[in-house]
Motif scaffolding. Structure first.
Motif, mmCIF file in Angstrom:
data_model
loop_
_atom_site.group_PDB
_atom_site.id
_atom_site.type_symbol
_atom_site.label_atom_id
_atom_site.label_comp_id
_atom_site.label_asym_id
_atom_site.label_seq_id
_atom_site.Cartn_x
_atom_site.Cartn_y
_atom_site.Cartn_z
ATOM 1 N N SER A 37 -16.622 17.572 -41.084
ATOM 2 C CA SER A 37 -16.165 18.585 -40.136
ATOM 3 C C SER A 37 -16.228 18.028 -38.724
ATOM 4 O O SER A 37 -16.918 17.047 -38.466
ATOM 5 C CB SER A 37 -17.038 19.834 -40.211
ATOM 6 O OG SER A 37 -16.970 20.417 -41.482
ATOM 7 N N ARG A 38 -15.518 18.676 -37.820
ATOM 8 C CA ARG A 38 -15.596 18.329 -36.401
ATOM 9 C C ARG A 38 -15.629 19.620 -35.589
ATOM 10 O O ARG A 38 -15.152 20.660 -36.028
ATOM 11 C CB ARG A 38 -14.419 17.459 -35.978
ATOM 12 C CG ARG A 38 -13.126 18.208 -35.924
ATOM 13 C CD ARG A 38 -12.017 17.446 -35.237
ATOM 14 N NE ARG A 38 -10.810 18.242 -35.365
ATOM 15 C CZ ARG A 38 -9.637 17.770 -35.641
ATOM 16 N NH1 ARG A 38 -9.471 16.487 -35.810
ATOM 17 N NH2 ARG A 38 -8.603 18.568 -35.744
ATOM 18 N N VAL A 39 -16.176 19.514 -34.387
ATOM 19 C CA VAL A 39 -16.303 20.663 -33.497
ATOM 20 C C VAL A 39 -15.278 20.526 -32.381
ATOM 21 O O VAL A 39 -15.094 19.455 -31.822
ATOM 22 C CB VAL A 39 -17.726 20.744 -32.907
ATOM 23 C CG1 VAL A 39 -17.841 21.882 -31.913
ATOM 24 C CG2 VAL A 39 -18.743 20.905 -34.006
ATOM 25 N N THR A 40 -14.607 21.629 -32.058
ATOM 26 C CA THR A 40 -13.688 21.676 -30.934
ATOM 27 C C THR A 40 -14.259 22.636 -29.894
ATOM 28 O O THR A 40 -14.678 23.742 -30.236
ATOM 29 C CB THR A 40 -12.297 22.175 -31.395
ATOM 30 O OG1 THR A 40 -11.849 21.355 -32.464
ATOM 31 C CG2 THR A 40 -11.296 22.125 -30.269
ATOM 32 N N PHE A 41 -14.287 22.191 -28.655
ATOM 33 C CA PHE A 41 -14.846 22.993 -27.573
ATOM 34 C C PHE A 41 -13.739 23.671 -26.774
ATOM 35 O O PHE A 41 -12.606 23.220 -26.766
ATOM 36 C CB PHE A 41 -15.678 22.125 -26.627
ATOM 37 C CG PHE A 41 -16.833 21.456 -27.302
ATOM 38 C CD1 PHE A 41 -17.982 22.162 -27.597
ATOM 39 C CD2 PHE A 41 -16.773 20.125 -27.653
ATOM 40 C CE1 PHE A 41 -19.052 21.552 -28.229
ATOM 41 C CE2 PHE A 41 -17.834 19.510 -28.276
ATOM 42 C CZ PHE A 41 -18.973 20.221 -28.563
ATOM 43 N N ALA A 42 -14.081 24.750 -26.083
ATOM 44 C CA ALA A 42 -13.136 25.455 -25.225
ATOM 45 C C ALA A 42 -13.864 25.931 -23.970
ATOM 46 O O ALA A 42 -15.067 26.195 -23.997
ATOM 47 C CB ALA A 42 -12.543 26.655 -25.953
ATOM 48 N N ASP A 43 -13.105 26.031 -22.882
ATOM 49 C CA ASP A 43 -13.659 26.597 -21.654
ATOM 50 C C ASP A 43 -13.904 28.071 -21.843
ATOM 51 O O ASP A 43 -13.100 28.770 -22.458
ATOM 52 C CB ASP A 43 -12.661 26.458 -20.493
ATOM 53 C CG ASP A 43 -12.657 25.073 -19.887
ATOM 54 O OD1 ASP A 43 -13.644 24.359 -20.062
ATOM 55 O OD2 ASP A 43 -11.662 24.739 -19.215
ATOM 56 N N MET A 44 -15.036 28.522 -21.321
ATOM 57 C CA MET A 44 -15.227 29.965 -21.261
ATOM 58 C C MET A 44 -14.453 30.466 -20.054
ATOM 59 O O MET A 44 -14.014 29.689 -19.214
ATOM 60 C CB MET A 44 -16.715 30.297 -21.147
ATOM 61 C CG MET A 44 -17.458 30.012 -22.442
ATOM 62 S SD MET A 44 -19.208 30.295 -22.366
ATOM 63 C CE MET A 44 -19.343 31.996 -21.996
ATOM 64 N N GLY A 71 -18.851 27.853 -18.057
ATOM 65 C CA GLY A 71 -19.416 27.086 -19.158
ATOM 66 C C GLY A 71 -18.430 26.815 -20.262
ATOM 67 O O GLY A 71 -17.222 26.915 -20.096
ATOM 68 N N THR A 72 -18.973 26.474 -21.410
ATOM 69 C CA THR A 72 -18.168 26.093 -22.566
ATOM 70 C C THR A 72 -18.623 26.879 -23.786
ATOM 71 O O THR A 72 -19.715 27.433 -23.808
ATOM 72 C CB THR A 72 -18.278 24.581 -22.832
ATOM 73 O OG1 THR A 72 -17.392 24.222 -23.867
ATOM 74 C CG2 THR A 72 -19.680 24.179 -23.231
ATOM 75 N N SER A 73 -17.762 26.904 -24.784
ATOM 76 C CA SER A 73 -18.117 27.527 -26.051
ATOM 77 C C SER A 73 -17.506 26.709 -27.175
ATOM 78 O O SER A 73 -16.633 25.874 -26.938
ATOM 79 C CB SER A 73 -17.613 28.978 -26.121
ATOM 80 O OG SER A 73 -16.206 28.997 -26.129
ATOM 81 N N VAL A 74 -17.947 26.959 -28.390
ATOM 82 C CA VAL A 74 -17.376 26.290 -29.556
ATOM 83 C C VAL A 74 -16.117 27.052 -29.939
ATOM 84 O O VAL A 74 -16.169 28.239 -30.244
ATOM 85 C CB VAL A 74 -18.381 26.255 -30.731
ATOM 86 C CG1 VAL A 74 -17.731 25.700 -31.977
ATOM 87 C CG2 VAL A 74 -19.595 25.429 -30.344
ATOM 88 N N SER A 75 -14.989 26.355 -29.894
ATOM 89 C CA SER A 75 -13.717 26.979 -30.249
ATOM 90 C C SER A 75 -13.562 27.072 -31.758
ATOM 91 O O SER A 75 -13.157 28.097 -32.289
ATOM 92 C CB SER A 75 -12.571 26.172 -29.650
ATOM 93 O OG SER A 75 -11.335 26.645 -30.097
ATOM 94 N N SER A 76 -13.886 25.981 -32.463
ATOM 95 C CA SER A 76 -13.773 25.985 -33.927
ATOM 96 C C SER A 76 -14.564 24.830 -34.512
ATOM 97 O O SER A 76 -14.861 23.851 -33.840
ATOM 98 C CB SER A 76 -12.302 25.879 -34.358
ATOM 99 O OG SER A 76 -11.783 24.622 -33.978
ATOM 100 N N VAL A 77 -14.896 24.974 -35.780
ATOM 101 C CA VAL A 77 -15.451 23.881 -36.583
ATOM 102 C C VAL A 77 -14.422 23.645 -37.678
ATOM 103 O O VAL A 77 -14.211 24.485 -38.545
ATOM 104 C CB VAL A 77 -16.832 24.236 -37.179
ATOM 105 C CG1 VAL A 77 -17.349 23.098 -38.042
ATOM 106 C CG2 VAL A 77 -17.823 24.556 -36.070
ATOM 107 N N ASP A 78 -13.731 22.510 -37.598
ATOM 108 C CA ASP A 78 -12.608 22.211 -38.483
ATOM 109 C C ASP A 78 -13.025 21.293 -39.620
ATOM 110 O O ASP A 78 -13.780 20.346 -39.419
ATOM 111 C CB ASP A 78 -11.481 21.528 -37.698
ATOM 112 C CG ASP A 78 -11.038 22.340 -36.500
ATOM 113 O OD1 ASP A 78 -10.872 23.553 -36.670
ATOM 114 O OD2 ASP A 78 -10.886 21.762 -35.408
ATOM 115 N N LEU A 79 -12.512 21.573 -40.805
ATOM 116 C CA LEU A 79 -12.731 20.728 -41.973
ATOM 117 C C LEU A 79 -11.672 19.635 -41.978
ATOM 118 O O LEU A 79 -10.487 19.913 -41.836
ATOM 119 C CB LEU A 79 -12.618 21.581 -43.234
ATOM 120 C CG LEU A 79 -13.185 21.022 -44.522
ATOM 121 C CD1 LEU A 79 -14.663 20.714 -44.381
ATOM 122 C CD2 LEU A 79 -12.989 22.021 -45.641
ATOM 123 N N LEU A 80 -12.080 18.384 -42.106
ATOM 124 C CA LEU A 80 -11.161 17.248 -42.079
ATOM 125 C C LEU A 80 -10.776 16.874 -43.505
ATOM 126 O O LEU A 80 -11.626 16.474 -44.295
ATOM 127 C CB LEU A 80 -11.809 16.057 -41.365
ATOM 128 C CG LEU A 80 -12.290 16.349 -39.944
ATOM 129 C CD1 LEU A 80 -13.003 15.137 -39.375
ATOM 130 C CD2 LEU A 80 -11.131 16.757 -39.057
#
Length: 164
Positions: A37-44, A71-80
Motif C-alpha cells: 500500500s501507499r499513502v497519499t497526502f492532501a492539504d487541509m 496542515g495536512t491530512s491523509v487523502s487515501s491509502v491505496d493498494l498497489l
C-alpha cells in the motif's frame, strides 16, 4: 503561533500513518499474494487572512490574497496491484495472477459467502473440490460441462474436478 502548532501536529499524525503503512508493507514482504500500500497526502483547508483586490486606476497593481495553510491530512491509502515475479512452486495446483484480478473463495461450495485473495496456493480435498489448504475454503468459478465448455454467464460455484 497556535496555527503553526496545529500544522506541525497534523503533519506528524499524517507521517505516523505513512510509517504504519510502510511497517505493514515490510512485515508482509514474504506473505504469499500480499499487495503493498501507499499513502497519499492532501492539504487541509487554508484560512484566508485577506482577500484579493483588483488594481485601481493610477496604482501599481492588485493585491493577492493572503492564506495560511492549516496542515495536512491523509487523502487515501491505496493498494498497489503491480505484478510480482512469478515463481515456480513445483505444485501444479498453484496459480498466479497478472494484473488487478483476485481469486474468489467461499466457505461453502455454492459460493454464497465470497472472500477475495491474491494467494494462489490451492489444492484438492478428498471430494476433488479445488480448495485453499488449511481453511478448506472453496475456490469459486465456473465449472466445465461434459463437453468441456465453460458458460461464464452462469452462477459461479465451487470448482470441482470430476473423478475420471
Amino acid at each position: 503561533m497556535m496555527r503553526s502548532m496545529f500544522s506541525g501536529v497534523s503533519g506528524l499524525k499524517s507521517h505516523n500513518t505513512r510509517m504504519d503503512v510502510v511497517g505493514n508493507n515490510i512485515a508482509n514482504v514474504n506473505t504469499t499474494g500480499f499487495k503493498a500500500s501507499r499513502v497519499t497526502f492532501a492539504d487541509m483547508i487554508s484560512q484566508t487572512l485577506s482577500g484579493a483586490s483588483a488594481p485601481e486606476r493610477g496604482s501599481i497593481g492588485g493585491v493577492n490574497p493572503k492564506q495560511v495553510g492549516l496542515g495536512t491530512s491523509v487523502s487515501s491509502v491505496d493498494l498497489l496491484f503491480g505484478d510480482a515475479s512469478v515463481q515456480q512452486t513445483g505444485k501444479n495446483t498453484d496459480l498466479a495472477l497478472s494484473g488487478n484480478g483476485l481469486f474468489v473463495v467461499s466457505r461453502d461450495k455454492d459460493g454464497k459467502d465470497k472472500y477475495y485473495t491474491r494467494a494462489g496456493n490451492f489444492s484438492f480435498d478428498a471430494n476433488y473440490n479445488y480448495v485453499v489448504p488449511g481453511s478448506g475454503y472453496h475456490v469459486v468459478g465456473w465449472n466445465a460441462d461434459e463437453n468441456g465448455s465453460i458458460d461464464t454467464k452462469g452462477t459461479p460455484e465451487g470448482i470441482k474436478i470430476k473423478d475420471a
